[in-house]
Scaffold this motif. Structure first.
Motif, mmCIF file in Angstrom:
data_model
loop_
_atom_site.group_PDB
_atom_site.id
_atom_site.type_symbol
_atom_site.label_atom_id
_atom_site.label_comp_id
_atom_site.label_asym_id
_atom_site.label_seq_id
_atom_site.Cartn_x
_atom_site.Cartn_y
_atom_site.Cartn_z
ATOM 1 N N ALA A 13 12.507 43.861 -43.986
ATOM 2 C CA ALA A 13 12.089 44.741 -45.076
ATOM 3 C C ALA A 13 11.812 43.907 -46.321
ATOM 4 O O ALA A 13 12.362 42.812 -46.490
ATOM 5 N N HIS A 14 10.964 44.446 -47.169
ATOM 6 C CA HIS A 14 10.690 43.799 -48.453
ATOM 7 C C HIS A 14 10.050 44.814 -49.387
ATOM 8 O O HIS A 14 9.709 45.926 -48.994
ATOM 9 N N CYS A 15 9.916 44.424 -50.634
ATOM 10 C CA CYS A 15 9.079 45.163 -51.575
ATOM 11 C C CYS A 15 8.368 44.113 -52.424
ATOM 12 O O CYS A 15 8.941 43.090 -52.771
ATOM 13 N N LEU A 26 10.402 49.777 -51.250
ATOM 14 C CA LEU A 26 11.012 49.193 -50.062
ATOM 15 C C LEU A 26 10.292 49.689 -48.803
ATOM 16 O O LEU A 26 10.077 50.888 -48.640
ATOM 17 N N HIS A 27 9.892 48.750 -47.951
ATOM 18 C CA HIS A 27 9.262 49.071 -46.673
ATOM 19 C C HIS A 27 9.430 47.870 -45.748
ATOM 20 O O HIS A 27 9.881 46.813 -46.167
ATOM 21 N N GLY A 28 9.085 48.044 -44.492
ATOM 22 C CA GLY A 28 9.276 46.962 -43.536
ATOM 23 C C GLY A 28 8.044 46.681 -42.708
ATOM 24 O O GLY A 28 7.088 47.462 -42.692
ATOM 25 N N TYR A 69 16.621 42.020 -45.723
ATOM 26 C CA TYR A 69 15.856 42.463 -46.883
ATOM 27 C C TYR A 69 15.421 41.183 -47.585
ATOM 28 O O TYR A 69 16.228 40.507 -48.225
#
Length: 122
Positions: A13-15, A26-28, A69
């Motif tokens: 995940a990252h943003c 936030l999404h992956g 993350y």
């Protein structure tokens, strides 16, 4: 001169920082990673570098990113964990592990989807 490639993947995940759009949330992704190395000479077995070693070193590095993350990891606390920055990070880290005068990391391509990829090379 020879060019060898492997493909592998990781999920995380990252943003995106300063994106000003939906991807700032936030999404992956299930990232696909292509590692390309150049080799000047082959060994007695006719190999530039054993694919097994190339996969082991790459996957060991990707395990530090997998199911994490990314924004919380040291390499991405100051820079956005975009596909571009991930490919750059992987390039430099794998270069430390693999470059030996005969083998040289040529490029790293990181796909965040089937239709979008970033490649880093020097």
């Amino acid at each position: 001169m020879y060019k060898l490639k492997i493909q592998t993947s990781f999920a995380a995940a990252h943003c995106l920082i300063n994106y000003q759009g939906e991807c700032e949330n936030l999404h992956g992704h299930n990232w696909k990673v292509e590692v390309s190395v150049t080799v000047q000479q082959l060994d007695k077995a006719g190999l530039g570098i054993d694919f097994k070693i190339l996969k082991q070193e790459t996957n060991a590095l990707l395990r530090t990113l997998d199911h994490k993350y990314l924004n919380e990891l040291a390499p991405f606390r100051e820079v956005s964990p975009s596909s571009e920055n991930i490919s750059c990070y992987l390039y430099h880290e794998l270069s430390l592990r693999l470059n030996d005068g005969n083998v040289k990391v040529d490029s790293i391509t990181v796909w965040e989807s089937d239709n979008a990829a970033a490649t880093y090379y020097e």
